[in-house]
Design a protein around this motif. Structure first.
Motif, PDB file in Angstrom:
ATOM      1  N   VAL A   1       0.838  -1.200   0.000  1.00 56.61           N
ATOM      2  CA  VAL A   1       0.000   0.000   0.000  1.00 56.61           C
ATOM      3  C   VAL A   1       0.872   1.249   0.000  1.00 56.61           C
ATOM      4  CG1 VAL A   1      -1.647   1.343   1.380  1.00 56.61           C
ATOM      5  CG2 VAL A   1      -1.985  -1.114   1.067  1.00 56.61           C
ATOM      6  N   VAL A   2       1.893   1.268   0.823  1.00 49.20           N
ATOM      7  CA  VAL A   2       2.792   2.418   0.884  1.00 49.20           C
ATOM      8  C   VAL A   2       3.515   2.609  -0.450  1.00 49.20           C
ATOM      9  CG1 VAL A   2       4.868   3.344   1.993  1.00 49.20           C
ATOM     10  CG2 VAL A   2       3.058   2.326   3.373  1.00 49.20           C
ATOM     11  N   ALA A   3       3.963   1.503  -1.062  1.00 45.05           N
ATOM     12  CA  ALA A   3       4.663   1.608  -2.346  1.00 45.05           C
ATOM     13  C   ALA A   3       3.743   2.139  -3.438  1.00 45.05           C
ATOM     14  CB  ALA A   3       5.228   0.252  -2.737  1.00 45.05           C
ATOM     15  N   PHE A   4       2.502   1.673  -3.459  1.00 47.34           N
ATOM     16  CA  PHE A   4       1.564   2.187  -4.459  1.00 47.34           C
ATOM     17  C   PHE A   4       1.223   3.646  -4.202  1.00 47.34           C
ATOM     18  CE2 PHE A   4       0.376  -2.313  -5.464  1.00 47.34           C
ATOM     19  CZ  PHE A   4       0.717  -2.243  -6.803  1.00 47.34           C
ATOM     20  N   MET A   5       1.170   4.048  -2.953  1.00 43.20           N
ATOM     21  CA  MET A   5       0.935   5.452  -2.642  1.00 43.20           C
ATOM     22  C   MET A   5       2.081   6.303  -3.170  1.00 43.20           C
ATOM     23  SD  MET A   5      -0.758   5.407   1.198  1.00 43.20           S
ATOM     24  CE  MET A   5       0.449   6.549   1.725  1.00 43.20           C
ATOM     25  N   GLY A   6       3.292   5.780  -3.139  1.00 43.03           N
ATOM     26  CA  GLY A   6       4.447   6.510  -3.648  1.00 43.03           C
ATOM     27  C   GLY A   6       4.315   6.845  -5.119  1.00 43.03           C
ATOM     28  N   ILE A   7       3.650   5.974  -5.863  1.00 37.67           N
ATOM     29  CA  ILE A   7       3.436   6.237  -7.285  1.00 37.67           C
ATOM     30  C   ILE A   7       2.480   7.413  -7.461  1.00 37.67           C
ATOM     31  CG2 ILE A   7       2.478   5.293  -9.432  1.00 37.67           C
ATOM     32  CD1 ILE A   7       3.336   2.502  -8.358  1.00 37.67           C
TER      33      ILE A   7
ATOM     34  N   ALA B   1      14.481   6.260 -11.773  1.00 41.77           N
ATOM     35  CA  ALA B   1      14.500   4.993 -12.515  1.00 41.77           C
ATOM     36  C   ALA B   1      14.986   3.865 -11.609  1.00 41.77           C
ATOM     37  CB  ALA B   1      15.391   5.126 -13.754  1.00 41.77           C
ATOM     38  N   GLY B   2      16.033   4.114 -10.838  1.00 38.93           N
ATOM     39  CA  GLY B   2      16.508   3.116  -9.881  1.00 38.93           C
ATOM     40  C   GLY B   2      15.462   2.806  -8.828  1.00 38.93           C
ATOM     41  N   TRP B   3      14.751   3.815  -8.393  1.00 39.32           N
ATOM     42  CA  TRP B   3      13.661   3.654  -7.445  1.00 39.32           C
ATOM     43  C   TRP B   3      12.580   2.747  -8.046  1.00 39.32           C
ATOM     44  CZ3 TRP B   3      11.600   8.730  -4.815  1.00 39.32           C
ATOM     45  CH2 TRP B   3      10.662   8.427  -3.825  1.00 39.32           C
ATOM     46  N   GLY B   4      12.310   2.932  -9.335  1.00 36.92           N
ATOM     47  CA  GLY B   4      11.330   2.091 -10.031  1.00 36.92           C
ATOM     48  C   GLY B   4      11.760   0.633 -10.087  1.00 36.92           C
ATOM     49  N   LEU B   5      13.062   0.387 -10.240  1.00 37.53           N
ATOM     50  CA  LEU B   5      13.566  -0.988 -10.242  1.00 37.53           C
ATOM     51  C   LEU B   5      13.312  -1.637  -8.880  1.00 37.53           C
ATOM     52  CD1 LEU B   5      15.144  -3.356 -11.439  1.00 37.53           C
ATOM     53  CD2 LEU B   5      17.247  -2.207 -10.672  1.00 37.53           C
ATOM     54  N   GLY B   6      13.623  -0.918  -7.821  1.00 36.80           N
ATOM     55  CA  GLY B   6      13.356  -1.441  -6.483  1.00 36.80           C
ATOM     56  C   GLY B   6      11.879  -1.693  -6.261  1.00 36.80           C
ATOM     57  N   ASN B   7      11.061  -0.776  -6.738  1.00 41.62           N
ATOM     58  CA  ASN B   7       9.616  -0.924  -6.597  1.00 41.62           C
ATOM     59  C   ASN B   7       9.117  -2.164  -7.337  1.00 41.62           C
ATOM     60  OD1 ASN B   7       7.133   0.227  -5.537  1.00 41.62           O
ATOM     61  ND2 ASN B   7       6.579   0.487  -7.673  1.00 41.62           N
ATOM     62  N   ALA B   8       9.636  -2.410  -8.522  1.00 39.41           N
ATOM     63  CA  ALA B   8       9.216  -3.585  -9.285  1.00 39.41           C
ATOM     64  C   ALA B   8       9.588  -4.867  -8.555  1.00 39.41           C
ATOM     65  CB  ALA B   8       9.858  -3.567 -10.674  1.00 39.41           C
ATOM     66  N   LEU B   9      10.806  -4.926  -8.062  1.00 37.44           N
ATOM     67  CA  LEU B   9      11.238  -6.123  -7.333  1.00 37.44           C
ATOM     68  C   LEU B   9      10.378  -6.340  -6.097  1.00 37.44           C
ATOM     69  CD1 LEU B   9      15.108  -5.715  -7.542  1.00 37.44           C
ATOM     70  CD2 LEU B   9      13.738  -7.497  -8.646  1.00 37.44           C
ATOM     71  N   PHE B  10      10.099  -5.273  -5.393  1.00 36.77           N
ATOM     72  CA  PHE B  10       9.348  -5.411  -4.148  1.00 36.77           C
ATOM     73  C   PHE B  10       7.872  -5.700  -4.401  1.00 36.77           C
ATOM     74  CE2 PHE B  10       6.873  -4.000  -0.569  1.00 36.77           C
ATOM     75  CZ  PHE B  10       7.521  -4.644   0.472  1.00 36.77           C
ATOM     76  N   ILE B  11       7.215  -4.876  -5.203  1.00 29.94           N
ATOM     77  CA  ILE B  11       5.770  -4.975  -5.367  1.00 29.94           C
ATOM     78  C   ILE B  11       5.347  -6.284  -6.006  1.00 29.94           C
ATOM     79  CG2 ILE B  11       3.796  -4.021  -6.625  1.00 29.94           C
ATOM     80  CD1 ILE B  11       4.393  -2.439  -4.219  1.00 29.94           C
ATOM     81  N   SER B  12       5.941  -6.652  -7.113  1.00 29.04           N
ATOM     82  CA  SER B  12       5.476  -7.870  -7.782  1.00 29.04           C
ATOM     83  C   SER B  12       5.764  -9.116  -6.934  1.00 29.04           C
ATOM     84  CB  SER B  12       6.080  -8.010  -9.172  1.00 29.04           C
ATOM     85  OG  SER B  12       7.472  -8.089  -9.096  1.00 29.04           O
ATOM     86  N   THR B  13       6.885  -9.133  -6.251  1.00 31.63           N
ATOM     87  CA  THR B  13       7.198 -10.277  -5.377  1.00 31.63           C
ATOM     88  C   THR B  13       6.258 -10.284  -4.173  1.00 31.63           C
ATOM     89  OG1 THR B  13       9.494 -10.154  -6.070  1.00 31.63           O
ATOM     90  CG2 THR B  13       9.029 -11.435  -4.096  1.00 31.63           C
TER      91      THR B  13
END
Length: 134
Positions: free
Chosen positions: A29-35, A115-127
């Motif tokens: 939820v926090v990660a999606f709020m960041g978007i 962009a690096g933040w987006g990579l971390g977000n992808a690894l975290f959110i999808s997993t």
């Protein structure tokens, strides 16, 4: 027993999850709020950094583009290094690149750090979402 007797038990069991599930769900939820929180403040960011309209859009687009592309391979990464390691790597990248973005003073650097933040977000959110479903 009637159907109404079984319904409350099945509904209640959905809410009885291990603490790890709730922690991962909250982090998602926090990660999606960041978007969603960045978009409304883009004009203020652009004004304070004297960014052009293209640079302003790249602040948002670089994040989402890398997130979208990286999500295509996060399952593979997670199967190789493990779920917990993937979650922790993603979270570490989010913290690192958000800190670097905050400390940066140029638009170009922030675009790259987002962009690096987006990579971390992808690894975290999808997993994390796969872990919750599993």
């Amino acid at each position: 027993m009637t159907a109404s007797t079984h319904a409350p038990a099945s509904v209640a069991s959905v809410w009885r999850q291990p603490a790890q599930v709730w922690a991962v769900a909250f982090a998602c939820v926090v990660a999606f709020m960041g978007i969603g929180l960045v978009d409304p403040i883009l004009p203020a960011i652009a004004a304070s950094l004297d960014a052009t309209p293209v640079e302003t859009e790249l602040l948002f687009t670089s994040y989402l583009l890398v997130t979208g592309l990286a999500m295509l391979v996060t399952s593979w990464v997670s199967s190789r290094i493990g779920t917990k390691a993937t979650l922790m790597t993603g979270l570490g990248l989010i913290v690192l690149f958000s800190l670097l973005s905050a400390l940066s003073g140029s638009v170009d650097a922030i675009i790259g750090f987002r962009a690096g933040w987006g990579l971390g977000n992808a690894l975290f959110i999808s997993t994390a979402l796969a872990t919750i479903v599993g």
